[in-house]
Design an enzyme around this catalytic site. Structure first.
Site, short mmCIF file in Angstrom:
data_model
loop_
_atom_site.label_atom_id
_atom_site.label_comp_id
_atom_site.label_asym_id
_atom_site.label_seq_id
_atom_site.Cartn_x
_atom_site.Cartn_y
_atom_site.Cartn_z
N LYS A 13 0.83 -1.22 0.00
CA LYS A 13 0.00 0.00 0.00
C LYS A 13 0.86 1.26 0.00
O LYS A 13 0.64 2.16 -0.79
CB LYS A 13 -0.89 0.06 1.26
CG LYS A 13 -1.81 -1.10 1.46
CD LYS A 13 -2.70 -0.87 2.68
CE LYS A 13 -1.96 -0.75 4.00
NZ LYS A 13 -1.33 -1.97 4.50
N ARG A 88 -8.96 0.61 9.39
CA ARG A 88 -8.45 -0.73 9.65
C ARG A 88 -9.42 -1.56 10.48
O ARG A 88 -9.13 -2.71 10.79
CB ARG A 88 -7.14 -0.62 10.43
CG ARG A 88 -5.90 -0.88 9.57
CD ARG A 88 -4.73 -0.44 10.39
NE ARG A 88 -3.54 -1.15 10.17
CZ ARG A 88 -2.45 -0.61 9.64
NH1 ARG A 88 -2.47 0.62 9.17
NH2 ARG A 88 -1.34 -1.30 9.56
N ARG A 127 12.02 -5.22 4.75
CA ARG A 127 11.80 -3.79 4.52
C ARG A 127 12.83 -2.93 5.24
O ARG A 127 13.15 -3.16 6.41
CB ARG A 127 10.40 -3.41 4.98
CG ARG A 127 10.13 -1.91 4.90
CD ARG A 127 8.68 -1.61 4.87
NE ARG A 127 7.97 -2.05 6.06
CZ ARG A 127 6.64 -2.00 6.18
NH1 ARG A 127 5.90 -1.54 5.18
NH2 ARG A 127 6.05 -2.39 7.28
N ARG A 160 12.08 -0.83 10.70
CA ARG A 160 11.03 -0.47 11.66
C ARG A 160 11.00 -1.45 12.82
O ARG A 160 11.20 -2.64 12.63
CB ARG A 160 9.66 -0.47 10.95
CG ARG A 160 9.42 0.79 10.16
CD ARG A 160 8.19 0.70 9.33
NE ARG A 160 7.02 0.11 9.99
CZ ARG A 160 5.79 0.11 9.48
NH1 ARG A 160 5.58 0.68 8.29
NH2 ARG A 160 4.79 -0.43 10.11
N ARG A 171 0.84 -8.79 13.75
CA ARG A 171 0.17 -7.82 12.88
C ARG A 171 -0.69 -8.52 11.83
O ARG A 171 -1.76 -8.04 11.46
CB ARG A 171 1.20 -6.91 12.20
CG ARG A 171 1.82 -5.91 13.19
CD ARG A 171 3.13 -5.36 12.71
NE ARG A 171 3.00 -4.53 11.55
CZ ARG A 171 3.99 -4.33 10.67
NH1 ARG A 171 5.15 -4.92 10.82
NH2 ARG A 171 3.81 -3.54 9.64
P1 AMP Z 1 1.48 0.85 9.16
O1 AMP Z 1 2.65 1.71 8.89
O2 AMP Z 1 0.27 1.26 8.36
O3 AMP Z 1 1.77 -0.62 9.03
O4 AMP Z 1 1.05 1.11 10.70
C1 AMP Z 1 1.94 0.81 11.75
C2 AMP Z 1 1.20 0.68 13.05
O5 AMP Z 1 0.52 1.90 13.36
C3 AMP Z 1 0.11 -0.38 13.07
O6 AMP Z 1 0.60 -1.67 13.36
C4 AMP Z 1 -0.79 0.14 14.20
O7 AMP Z 1 -0.23 -0.09 15.47
C5 AMP Z 1 -0.74 1.66 13.96
N1 AMP Z 1 -1.80 2.08 13.03
C6 AMP Z 1 -1.65 2.62 11.77
N2 AMP Z 1 -2.85 2.88 11.21
C7 AMP Z 1 -3.78 2.50 12.12
C8 AMP Z 1 -5.21 2.48 12.12
N3 AMP Z 1 -5.93 2.91 11.07
N4 AMP Z 1 -5.83 2.00 13.24
C9 AMP Z 1 -5.14 1.57 14.31
N5 AMP Z 1 -3.80 1.53 14.36
C10 AMP Z 1 -3.11 2.00 13.27
#
Ligand code: AMP
Length: 214
Positions: A13, A88, A127, A160, A171
């Site tokens: 994404k 999400r 990554r 990360r 996750r």
């Molecule tokens: P990402 O970079 O999109 O993989 O997000 C990293 C982390 O941020 C996720 O594992 C969640 O802990 C938090 N996070 C990001 N977007 C959301 C969301 N829409 N709802 C809840 N937690 C989020």
């Protein structure tokens, strides 16, 4: 154009959102990036979010919904946006519907990046991200020219905290239980377009452009 990019962590994404942003000048809104920035700057939001993020859990709905509501009010998004990583959960999607209605914004499409778990794990564990400009790499599929340094700005890359194997598994579980139901949610609204995210990123991008232009 107003888009949502949906998919498991590592489905591509963020990578595709950055390419769409560059080509079509549609800004990307990544809740993950916003939260990581808050953690880095140790803001009250960052302090609340950090614990959930490190465990691979979702940050509570109320917090992320607040971020999105504030962000979409900004006029720089009046010509379009890509929501990357939001919504999400079903309650987040329902709140988003309300926020968009309040701001008289129409959602055009939800792009669903579908991908098998084996590829996801390699994508996430491989990554690497540039500390300076945020450029994404993958040590298996898209390594930098000089190991561990960014091709664009020469700064060091980092991994990360949540891209370790235990957190990755958590996750993916969270995605299956809490996020995957959104596929049906948007299918029912006739907004969903599914892309095979297992392919090489250039090929995925060309398919995405084809869809957006036709
Ligand atoms: P990402 O970079 O999109 O993989 O997000 C990293 C982390 O941020 C996720 O594992 C969640 O802990 C938090 N996070 C990001 N977007 C959301 C969301 N829409 N709802 C809840 N937690 C989020």
């Amino acid at each position: 154009m107003n888009l949502i990019f949906l998919g498991a962590p590592g489905a591509g994404k963020g990578t595709q959102a950055k390419r769409v942003m560059e080509k079509y000048k549609i800004p990307q809104v990544s809740t993950g990036d916003i939260l990581r920035e808050a953690v880095k700057n140790n803001t009250p939001l960052g302090q609340k979010a950090q614990e959930f993020m490190n465990k691979g859990l979702l940050v509570p709905d109320g917090i992320v919904i607040g971020i999105i509501e504030e962000t979409l009010k900004d006029t720089s998004f009046s010509k379009g946006f890509i929501l990357d990583g939001f919504p999400r959960t079903i309650p987040q999607a329902e709140s988003l519907d309300k926020v968009l209605a309040k701001l008289s914004i129409n959602l055009d499409y939800v792009i669903n990046f579908q991908i098998v778990e084996e590829v996801l794990i390699k994508r996430l564990s491989g990554r690497r991200v540039c500390r300076e400009c945020g450029q994404l790499y993958n040590i298996y599929f898209n390594p930098p020219i000089k190991e561990n340094y960014c091709n664009q700005c020469g700064q060091e890359l980092y991994q990360r905290k949540d891209d370790n194997i235990e957190t990755i598994r958590e996750r993916l579980k969270v995605y299956d239980v809490q996020t995957a139901p959104l596929i049906e949610y948007y299918e029912n609204k006739r907004k969903l377009f599914t892309i095979d995210g297992n392919n090489e990123q250039g090929y995925i991008f060309s398919q995405l452009c084809n869809f957006l232009e036709n």
